[in-house]
Design an enzyme around this catalytic site. Structure first.
Site, PDB file in Angstrom:
ATOM      1  N   GLU A   1      21.160   6.210 -32.709  1.00 57.93           N
ATOM      2  CA  GLU A   1      20.695   7.247 -33.647  1.00 57.93           C
ATOM      3  C   GLU A   1      21.212   8.635 -33.272  1.00 57.93           C
ATOM      4  OE1 GLU A   1      16.648   5.756 -33.139  1.00 57.93           O
ATOM      5  OE2 GLU A   1      16.485   5.567 -35.314  1.00 57.93           O
TER       6      GLU A   1
ATOM      7  N   ALA B   1      15.188   5.185 -27.009  1.00 59.87           N
ATOM      8  CA  ALA B   1      14.035   5.988 -26.612  1.00 59.87           C
ATOM      9  C   ALA B   1      13.356   5.260 -25.452  1.00 59.87           C
ATOM     10  CB  ALA B   1      13.084   6.148 -27.785  1.00 59.87           C
TER      11      ALA B   1
ATOM     12  N   GLU C   1      14.775  -2.108 -32.597  1.00 60.88           N
ATOM     13  CA  GLU C   1      13.363  -1.734 -32.762  1.00 60.88           C
ATOM     14  C   GLU C   1      12.470  -2.840 -33.296  1.00 60.88           C
ATOM     15  OE1 GLU C   1      15.915   0.195 -33.535  1.00 60.88           O
ATOM     16  OE2 GLU C   1      15.545   2.245 -32.846  1.00 60.88           O
TER      17      GLU C   1
HETATM   18  N1  CO8 Z   1      13.515   2.794 -22.039  1.00 64.99           N
HETATM   19  C1  CO8 Z   1      13.102   2.890 -20.759  1.00 64.99           C
HETATM   20  N2  CO8 Z   1      13.793   2.379 -19.719  1.00 64.99           N
HETATM   21  C2  CO8 Z   1      14.931   1.732 -19.989  1.00 64.99           C
HETATM   22  C3  CO8 Z   1      15.417   1.579 -21.304  1.00 64.99           C
HETATM   23  C4  CO8 Z   1      14.657   2.177 -22.366  1.00 64.99           C
HETATM   24  N3  CO8 Z   1      15.045   2.127 -23.620  1.00 64.99           N
HETATM   25  N4  CO8 Z   1      16.562   0.879 -21.266  1.00 64.99           N
HETATM   26  C5  CO8 Z   1      16.784   0.596 -19.975  1.00 64.99           C
HETATM   27  N5  CO8 Z   1      15.809   1.101 -19.201  1.00 64.99           N
HETATM   28  C6  CO8 Z   1      15.677   1.003 -17.745  1.00 64.99           C
HETATM   29  C7  CO8 Z   1      15.184  -0.365 -17.316  1.00 64.99           C
HETATM   30  O1  CO8 Z   1      13.775  -0.455 -17.418  1.00 64.99           O
HETATM   31  C8  CO8 Z   1      15.673  -0.423 -15.887  1.00 64.99           C
HETATM   32  O2  CO8 Z   1      14.807   0.337 -15.074  1.00 64.99           O
HETATM   33  P1  CO8 Z   1      14.322  -0.242 -13.639  1.00 64.99           P
HETATM   34  O3  CO8 Z   1      15.575  -0.331 -12.833  1.00 64.99           O
HETATM   35  O4  CO8 Z   1      13.375   0.811 -13.155  1.00 64.99           O
HETATM   36  O5  CO8 Z   1      13.723  -1.576 -13.907  1.00 64.99           O
HETATM   37  C9  CO8 Z   1      16.991   0.327 -15.931  1.00 64.99           C
HETATM   38  O6  CO8 Z   1      16.952   1.120 -17.133  1.00 64.99           O
HETATM   39  C10 CO8 Z   1      18.188  -0.592 -16.001  1.00 64.99           C
HETATM   40  O7  CO8 Z   1      17.991  -1.460 -17.111  1.00 64.99           O
HETATM   41  P2  CO8 Z   1      18.125  -3.051 -17.014  1.00 64.99           P
HETATM   42  O8  CO8 Z   1      17.796  -3.516 -15.629  1.00 64.99           O
HETATM   43  O9  CO8 Z   1      17.347  -3.637 -18.132  1.00 64.99           O
HETATM   44  O10 CO8 Z   1      19.694  -3.225 -17.246  1.00 64.99           O
HETATM   45  P3  CO8 Z   1      20.424  -4.477 -17.860  1.00 64.99           P
HETATM   46  O11 CO8 Z   1      21.882  -4.251 -17.645  1.00 64.99           O
HETATM   47  O12 CO8 Z   1      19.852  -5.744 -17.375  1.00 64.99           O
HETATM   48  O13 CO8 Z   1      20.122  -4.400 -19.433  1.00 64.99           O
HETATM   49  C11 CO8 Z   1      19.906  -3.311 -21.566  1.00 64.99           C
HETATM   50  C12 CO8 Z   1      20.611  -3.331 -20.188  1.00 64.99           C
HETATM   51  C13 CO8 Z   1      20.331  -4.535 -22.377  1.00 64.99           C
HETATM   52  C14 CO8 Z   1      20.338  -2.039 -22.282  1.00 64.99           C
HETATM   53  C15 CO8 Z   1      18.381  -3.320 -21.368  1.00 64.99           C
HETATM   54  O14 CO8 Z   1      18.034  -2.312 -20.425  1.00 64.99           O
HETATM   55  C16 CO8 Z   1      17.607  -3.069 -22.608  1.00 64.99           C
HETATM   56  O15 CO8 Z   1      17.487  -3.967 -23.434  1.00 64.99           O
HETATM   57  N6  CO8 Z   1      17.043  -1.839 -22.774  1.00 64.99           N
HETATM   58  C17 CO8 Z   1      16.244  -1.501 -23.905  1.00 64.99           C
HETATM   59  C18 CO8 Z   1      17.106  -1.259 -25.116  1.00 64.99           C
HETATM   60  C19 CO8 Z   1      16.264  -0.972 -26.327  1.00 64.99           C
HETATM   61  O16 CO8 Z   1      15.520  -1.786 -26.807  1.00 64.99           O
HETATM   62  N7  CO8 Z   1      16.399   0.261 -26.862  1.00 64.99           N
HETATM   63  C20 CO8 Z   1      15.692   0.686 -28.042  1.00 64.99           C
HETATM   64  C21 CO8 Z   1      14.415   1.339 -27.676  1.00 64.99           C
HETATM   65  S1  CO8 Z   1      13.446   1.704 -29.102  1.00 64.99           S
HETATM   66  C22 CO8 Z   1      14.108   3.113 -29.707  1.00 64.99           C
HETATM   67  O17 CO8 Z   1      15.091   3.632 -29.241  1.00 64.99           O
HETATM   68  C23 CO8 Z   1      13.406   3.689 -30.889  1.00 64.99           C
HETATM   69  C24 CO8 Z   1      13.920   5.088 -31.227  1.00 64.99           C
HETATM   70  C25 CO8 Z   1      12.975   5.756 -32.167  1.00 64.99           C
HETATM   71  C26 CO8 Z   1      11.679   6.084 -31.506  1.00 64.99           C
HETATM   72  C27 CO8 Z   1      10.699   6.657 -32.450  1.00 64.99           C
HETATM   73  C28 CO8 Z   1       9.334   6.789 -31.782  1.00 64.99           C
HETATM   74  C29 CO8 Z   1       8.238   6.869 -32.695  1.00 64.99           C
END
Ligand code: CO8
Length: 264
Positions: A111, A63, A131
């Site tokens: 999910e 998300a 999360e």
């Molecule tokens: N949300 C928003 N933006 C994201 C997300 C995300 N989940 N994942 C990646 N991005 C964006 C980055 O911010 C980045 O944007 P920008 O270029 O503008 O800075 C772009 O995508 C590329 O990402 P990275 O530069 O970070 O790429 P890397 O190769 O270095 O890393 C990763 C890749 C490891 C996947 C890293 O991006 C990461 O850790 N992302 C987050 C993953 C995460 O934690 N996901 C879980 C989120 S929580 C969730 O899903 C809960 C679901 C239920 C919600 C219920 C709500 C109540």
């Protein structure tokens, strides 16, 4: 359409989450576009769906953390409901949905794949529920579907530790059905979808309902559910033609013919 593309090839529909600049993260707009894409599927002609992500790096990286970062308790619950409602729709969608997981499947990405009927992954896929590292619980079905798929102990380990696993480990624990080289994944997913789409559509739909509904109840209640959907197949054109073709084949192998299932 916005962040989601939809293409039809024969009886197979391919829905692609297309927000690669954010690794296909699910914000409200993506969820809305996905809902519209599923609502737009022509169920008279499309018999199986493939769900995938754009690019070769990420299926869905969760998300959208930016959007979630300022939510109040009430807004958080509402966002969780928005995702859950959509994923329940995918899970109970009349035709099978195959997730072609072409990279990161984190949080909401894992999910959404678990709401699909079948998960196929690329070798570079990474799975996880990060999360608790962000101060929240999985909120799009992760606390419910992961244990159902891989067992309570493994689900708790993945969720409590927030430790990612690679495709081979996901295969070993039964989270995915198969792993392919990245450049073959989509073709393999479409091939499986076409195979499913070639079978009797009413029967396939009834199998999905029987498995899904039966999974939630006792075995005796499940047997009653199965009887209902089994009986429902009879007197359909598909059942009559499917069985008649088998009998023709037995009678005279030269009489074998392609069964064109009619969805009626
Ligand atoms: N949300 C928003 N933006 C994201 C997300 C995300 N989940 N994942 C990646 N991005 C964006 C980055 O911010 C980045 O944007 P920008 O270029 O503008 O800075 C772009 O995508 C590329 O990402 P990275 O530069 O970070 O790429 P890397 O190769 O270095 O890393 C990763 C890749 C490891 C996947 C890293 O991006 C990461 O850790 N992302 C987050 C993953 C995460 O934690 N996901 C879980 C989120 S929580 C969730 O899903 C809960 C679901 C239920 C919600 C219920 C709500 C109540």
């Amino acid at each position: 359409m916005g962040f989601v593309d939809y293409a039809v090839e024969g009886a197979v529909g391919v829905i692609t989450i297309n927000r690669p600049q954010a690794l296909n993260a699910l914000n409200s707009q993506v969820l809305d576009d996905l809902e519209k894409a599923f609502d737009g599927v022509d169920l008279d002609t499309v018999r199986c769906l493939v769900l995938t992500g754009a690019g070769d790096k990420s299926f869905v990286a969760g998300a959208d953390i930016g959007e979630m970062s300022t939510l109040t308790k009430a807004e958080g619950e509402a966002f969780g409901k928005k995702g859950n409602d959509l994923f329940l729709k995918i899970e109970s969608f009349p035709i099978p949905v195959i997730a072609a997981i072409n990279g990161f499947a984190l949080g909401g990405g894992n999910e959404i794949s678990m709401a699909c009927d079948i998960r196929l992954a690329s070798e570079n896929a990474v799975f996880g529920q990060p999360e608790v590292g962000l101060g929240i619980t999985p909120g799009f079905g992760g606390t419910q579907r992961l244990a159902r798929l891989v067992g309570m102990g493994m689900a708790k380990q993945i969720i409590y530790s927030a430790k990612n696993i690679k495709a081979d480990e996901a295969l070993r624990i039964g989270l995915v059905n198969a792993v392919y080289p990245q450049d073959q994944l989509l073709e393999e997913a479409k091939k499986l979808a076409a195979k499913i789409a070639g079978n009797a559509p009413i029967a396939v739909r009834n199998c999905k309902k029987a498995i899904n509904e039966g999974y939630q109840v006792s075995i005796s209640e499940g047997a009653a559910i199965e009887e209902k959907y089994f009986g429902d197949c009879f007197e359909t054109e598909d059942q009559k033609e499917g069985m008649a073709n088998f009998l023709r084949k037995k009678d005279d192998p030269k009489k074998v013919k392609h069964v064109a299932f009619l969805n009626k």
